[in-house]
Design an enzyme around this catalytic site. Structure first.
Site, PDB file in Angstrom:
ATOM      1  N   TYR A   1       1.001  -1.159  -0.004  1.00  0.00           N
ATOM      2  CA  TYR A   1      -0.007   0.100  -0.117  1.00  0.00           C
ATOM      3  C   TYR A   1       0.853   1.269   0.150  1.00  0.00           C
ATOM      4  O   TYR A   1       0.375   2.279  -0.591  1.00  0.00           O
ATOM      5  CB  TYR A   1      -1.002  -0.039   1.155  1.00  0.00           C
ATOM      6  CG  TYR A   1      -2.064  -1.293   1.098  1.00  0.00           C
ATOM      7  CD1 TYR A   1      -2.977  -0.882  -0.131  1.00  0.00           C
ATOM      8  CD2 TYR A   1      -2.099  -2.362   1.290  1.00  0.00           C
ATOM      9  CE1 TYR A   1      -4.177  -1.615  -0.146  1.00  0.00           C
ATOM     10  CE2 TYR A   1      -2.870  -3.269   1.143  1.00  0.00           C
ATOM     11  CZ  TYR A   1      -3.878  -2.981   0.355  1.00  0.00           C
ATOM     12  OH  TYR A   1      -5.081  -3.804  -0.022  1.00  0.00           O
TER      13      TYR A   1
ATOM     14  N   ARG B   1       1.470   1.967  -3.550  1.00  0.00           N
ATOM     15  CA  ARG B   1       0.449   2.679  -4.125  1.00  0.00           C
ATOM     16  C   ARG B   1       0.197   3.968  -3.929  1.00  0.00           C
ATOM     17  O   ARG B   1      -0.296   4.695  -4.889  1.00  0.00           O
ATOM     18  CB  ARG B   1      -0.761   1.721  -3.971  1.00  0.00           C
ATOM     19  CG  ARG B   1      -0.662   0.144  -4.476  1.00  0.00           C
ATOM     20  CD  ARG B   1      -1.917  -0.583  -4.265  1.00  0.00           C
ATOM     21  NE  ARG B   1      -3.082   0.059  -4.993  1.00  0.00           N
ATOM     22  CZ  ARG B   1      -4.308  -0.187  -4.792  1.00  0.00           C
ATOM     23  NH1 ARG B   1      -4.825  -1.247  -4.055  1.00  0.00           N
ATOM     24  NH2 ARG B   1      -5.280   0.243  -5.541  1.00  0.00           N
TER      25      ARG B   1
ATOM     26  N   HIS C   1     -14.999   0.738  -1.204  1.00  0.00           N
ATOM     27  CA  HIS C   1     -13.693  -0.093  -0.812  1.00  0.00           C
ATOM     28  C   HIS C   1     -12.715   0.740   0.281  1.00  0.00           C
ATOM     29  O   HIS C   1     -11.583   0.269   0.084  1.00  0.00           O
ATOM     30  CB  HIS C   1     -13.179  -0.534  -1.962  1.00  0.00           C
ATOM     31  CG  HIS C   1     -14.063  -1.686  -2.703  1.00  0.00           C
ATOM     32  ND1 HIS C   1     -13.900  -1.938  -3.739  1.00  0.00           N
ATOM     33  CD2 HIS C   1     -15.083  -2.228  -2.195  1.00  0.00           C
ATOM     34  CE1 HIS C   1     -14.804  -3.243  -4.274  1.00  0.00           C
ATOM     35  NE2 HIS C   1     -15.615  -3.238  -3.143  1.00  0.00           N
TER      36      HIS C   1
ATOM     37  N   CYS D   1      -7.058   2.686  12.980  1.00  0.00           N
ATOM     38  CA  CYS D   1      -6.363   2.029  14.215  1.00  0.00           C
ATOM     39  C   CYS D   1      -7.386   0.681  14.858  1.00  0.00           C
ATOM     40  O   CYS D   1      -8.458   1.237  14.946  1.00  0.00           O
ATOM     41  CB  CYS D   1      -6.232   3.128  15.387  1.00  0.00           C
ATOM     42  SG  CYS D   1      -5.506   2.150  16.788  1.00  0.00           S
TER      43      CYS D   1
ATOM     44  N   THR E   1     -15.563  -0.884 -14.566  1.00  0.00           N
ATOM     45  CA  THR E   1     -15.301  -1.770 -13.751  1.00  0.00           C
ATOM     46  C   THR E   1     -15.819  -3.292 -14.245  1.00  0.00           C
ATOM     47  O   THR E   1     -16.733  -3.387 -15.321  1.00  0.00           O
ATOM     48  CB  THR E   1     -16.392  -1.615 -12.396  1.00  0.00           C
ATOM     49  OG1 THR E   1     -16.250  -2.750 -11.675  1.00  0.00           O
ATOM     50  CG2 THR E   1     -17.840  -1.298 -12.880  1.00  0.00           C
TER      51      THR E   1
ATOM     52  N   GLU F   1     -14.335  -2.444 -22.417  1.00  0.00           N
ATOM     53  CA  GLU F   1     -15.052  -3.739 -23.253  1.00  0.00           C
ATOM     54  C   GLU F   1     -16.108  -3.937 -22.355  1.00  0.00           C
ATOM     55  O   GLU F   1     -16.091  -3.663 -21.407  1.00  0.00           O
ATOM     56  CB  GLU F   1     -13.716  -4.796 -23.132  1.00  0.00           C
ATOM     57  CG  GLU F   1     -13.269  -5.038 -21.793  1.00  0.00           C
ATOM     58  CD  GLU F   1     -11.929  -5.876 -21.816  1.00  0.00           C
ATOM     59  OE1 GLU F   1     -11.634  -6.563 -20.896  1.00  0.00           O
ATOM     60  OE2 GLU F   1     -11.215  -5.858 -22.824  1.00  0.00           O
TER      61      GLU F   1
ATOM     62  N   ALA G   1     -12.467   5.668 -20.896  1.00  0.00           N
ATOM     63  CA  ALA G   1     -13.010   6.617 -20.148  1.00  0.00           C
ATOM     64  C   ALA G   1     -12.759   7.870 -20.771  1.00  0.00           C
ATOM     65  O   ALA G   1     -13.756   8.718 -20.407  1.00  0.00           O
ATOM     66  CB  ALA G   1     -12.770   6.439 -18.667  1.00  0.00           C
TER      67      ALA G   1
HETATM   68  P1  OAD Z   1     -10.872  -4.539 -12.800  1.00  0.00           P
HETATM   69  O1  OAD Z   1      -9.282  -4.427 -12.862  1.00  0.00           O
HETATM   70  O2  OAD Z   1     -11.445  -5.801 -12.624  1.00  0.00           O
HETATM   71  O3  OAD Z   1     -11.636  -3.839 -13.988  1.00  0.00           O
HETATM   72  C1  OAD Z   1     -11.195  -2.671 -14.714  1.00  0.00           C
HETATM   73  C2  OAD Z   1     -12.369  -2.685 -15.808  1.00  0.00           C
HETATM   74  O4  OAD Z   1     -11.847  -1.498 -16.377  1.00  0.00           O
HETATM   75  C3  OAD Z   1     -11.990  -3.621 -17.096  1.00  0.00           C
HETATM   76  O5  OAD Z   1     -13.564  -3.956 -17.392  1.00  0.00           O
HETATM   77  C4  OAD Z   1     -11.485  -2.880 -18.155  1.00  0.00           C
HETATM   78  O6  OAD Z   1     -11.955  -3.279 -19.307  1.00  0.00           O
HETATM   79  C5  OAD Z   1     -11.834  -1.501 -17.846  1.00  0.00           C
HETATM   80  N1  OAD Z   1     -10.975  -0.468 -18.426  1.00  0.00           N
HETATM   81  C6  OAD Z   1      -9.349  -0.597 -18.370  1.00  0.00           C
HETATM   82  N2  OAD Z   1      -8.999   0.384 -18.945  1.00  0.00           N
HETATM   83  C7  OAD Z   1      -9.984   1.453 -19.028  1.00  0.00           C
HETATM   84  C8  OAD Z   1     -10.130   2.677 -19.758  1.00  0.00           C
HETATM   85  N3  OAD Z   1      -9.137   3.564 -20.073  1.00  0.00           N
HETATM   86  N4  OAD Z   1     -11.382   3.226 -19.745  1.00  0.00           N
HETATM   87  C9  OAD Z   1     -12.478   2.383 -19.453  1.00  0.00           C
HETATM   88  N5  OAD Z   1     -12.402   1.384 -18.955  1.00  0.00           N
HETATM   89  C10 OAD Z   1     -11.258   0.586 -18.704  1.00  0.00           C
HETATM   90  O7  OAD Z   1     -11.151  -3.356 -11.666  1.00  0.00           O
HETATM   91  P2  OAD Z   1     -12.483  -3.133 -10.785  1.00  0.00           P
HETATM   92  O8  OAD Z   1     -13.572  -3.649 -11.556  1.00  0.00           O
HETATM   93  O9  OAD Z   1     -12.587  -1.839 -10.319  1.00  0.00           O
HETATM   94  O10 OAD Z   1     -11.357  -4.358  -4.812  1.00  0.00           O
HETATM   95  O11 OAD Z   1     -12.254  -3.986  -9.571  1.00  0.00           O
HETATM   96  C11 OAD Z   1     -13.125  -4.149  -8.403  1.00  0.00           C
HETATM   97  C12 OAD Z   1     -12.491  -4.474  -7.321  1.00  0.00           C
HETATM   98  O12 OAD Z   1     -11.522  -5.516  -7.376  1.00  0.00           O
HETATM   99  C13 OAD Z   1     -11.493  -3.469  -6.780  1.00  0.00           C
HETATM  100  O13 OAD Z   1     -12.200  -2.279  -6.092  1.00  0.00           O
HETATM  101  C14 OAD Z   1     -10.810  -4.053  -6.010  1.00  0.00           C
HETATM  102  C15 OAD Z   1     -10.319  -5.279  -6.762  1.00  0.00           C
HETATM  103  O14 OAD Z   1      -9.972  -6.455  -6.188  1.00  0.00           O
HETATM  104  C16 OAD Z   1     -10.645  -4.938  -3.515  1.00  0.00           C
HETATM  105  O15 OAD Z   1      -9.360  -4.618  -3.275  1.00  0.00           O
HETATM  106  C17 OAD Z   1     -11.649  -4.987  -2.352  1.00  0.00           C
END
Ligand code: OAD
Length: 234
Positions: free
Chosen positions: A55, A58, A108, A116, A176, A204, A220
């Protein structure tokens, strides 16, 4: 004004063009790290120093990132739309806030905060964390953790989010993959209420693509500003 109450769900894809990696794309974080190690309470209990390092790195990435045209467009929508606009984000970055969004729920958690586990307080924490970092509130060392939700933990703000999903008339999902619940189930929940239009804006089609009434595919920074412009001009 066509819509009175808009809920926008965002994921890692909205921050990808700001230089923050996604999780499941080629080269995503979960292709380099085992999420069991860095995103579960069990992983933290096994090796807290490793989790803090993850982290901390990040946080460094986030310091170098700036909001992109998609974050800015959503902030403009909140400013200019006469109805209500709520951003529900799965992202732990602060790019929506830095772009100017105010009505936002981090389901999240937030990377720039700590919690803490001794006194339960949440505090702003932009810098590095270590096992020995004393809590800024109770001063006890050894109990701080990143204020993020790990797998197996309950996301934040769920009662409020459920309520907003039940009364919205437009639900937009941006960047997402639809892999992680409960966020992945929001579109189905909105559809069950039967009132709201549902739109997916993504690079996609996501896992739940077939549940959305409308989709715009592309980066995006292109599709979000165009969609927001339509909403504002409608
Ligand atoms: P993902 O990495 O699972 O998905 C990212 C999405 O963004 C995919 O569908 C890509 O196609 C899309 N993407 C990539 N580049 C893009 C762009 N330039 N414009 C538009 N779309 C784009 O990420 P999340 O769905 O956010 O949680 O993941 C959900 C959760 O899983 C996160 O919050 C995290 C992770 O594990 C925790 O850690 C609890």
């Amino acid at each position: 004004m066509r819509y009175q109450r808009i809920v926008v769900l965002t994921g890692a894809g909205i921050s990808a063009e700001s230089g923050l990696g996604t999780f499941r794309d080629e080269d995503g974080l979960w292709t380099k790290y085992d999420l069991e190690d860095v995103a579960t309470p069990q992983g933290f209990a096994r090796d807290p120093a490793f989790v803090h390092e993850f982290y901390n790195a990040r946080r460094v990435n986030l310091r170098d990132a700036v909001p992109n045209a998609a974050h800015l467009a959503l902030a403009e929508l909140e400013r200019r739309h006469p109805g209500r606009v709520l951003v529900v984000t799965q992202n732990v970055d602060d790019l929506h806030e830095r772009a100017g969004s105010c009505n936002i729920l981090h389901m999240h958690g937030e990377l720039l905060k700590l919690r803490c586990e001794s006194c339960g307080q949440v505090a702003d924490w932009p810098g590095d964390l270590a096992i020995a970092t004393p809590c800024p509130t109770c001063a006890v060392p050894g109990y701080v953790r990143p204020h993020v939700v790990w797998f197996g933990e309950m996301p934040f703000h769920m009662p409020k989010i459920e309520l907003e999903l039940a009364v919205c008339d437009l639900f937009v999902s941006i960047g997402t993959s639809g892999n992680v619940y409960p966020a992945a189930g929001f579109v189905a929940e909105v559809r069950r209420q039967g009132r709201a239009h549902t739109v997916e804006l993504n690079l996609e089609p996501s896992e739940g693509a077939s549940l959305f009434a409308e989709a715009r595919l592309g980066p995006a920074t292109t599709v979000v500003p165009a969609f927001v412009r339509e909403l504002i001009e409608a």
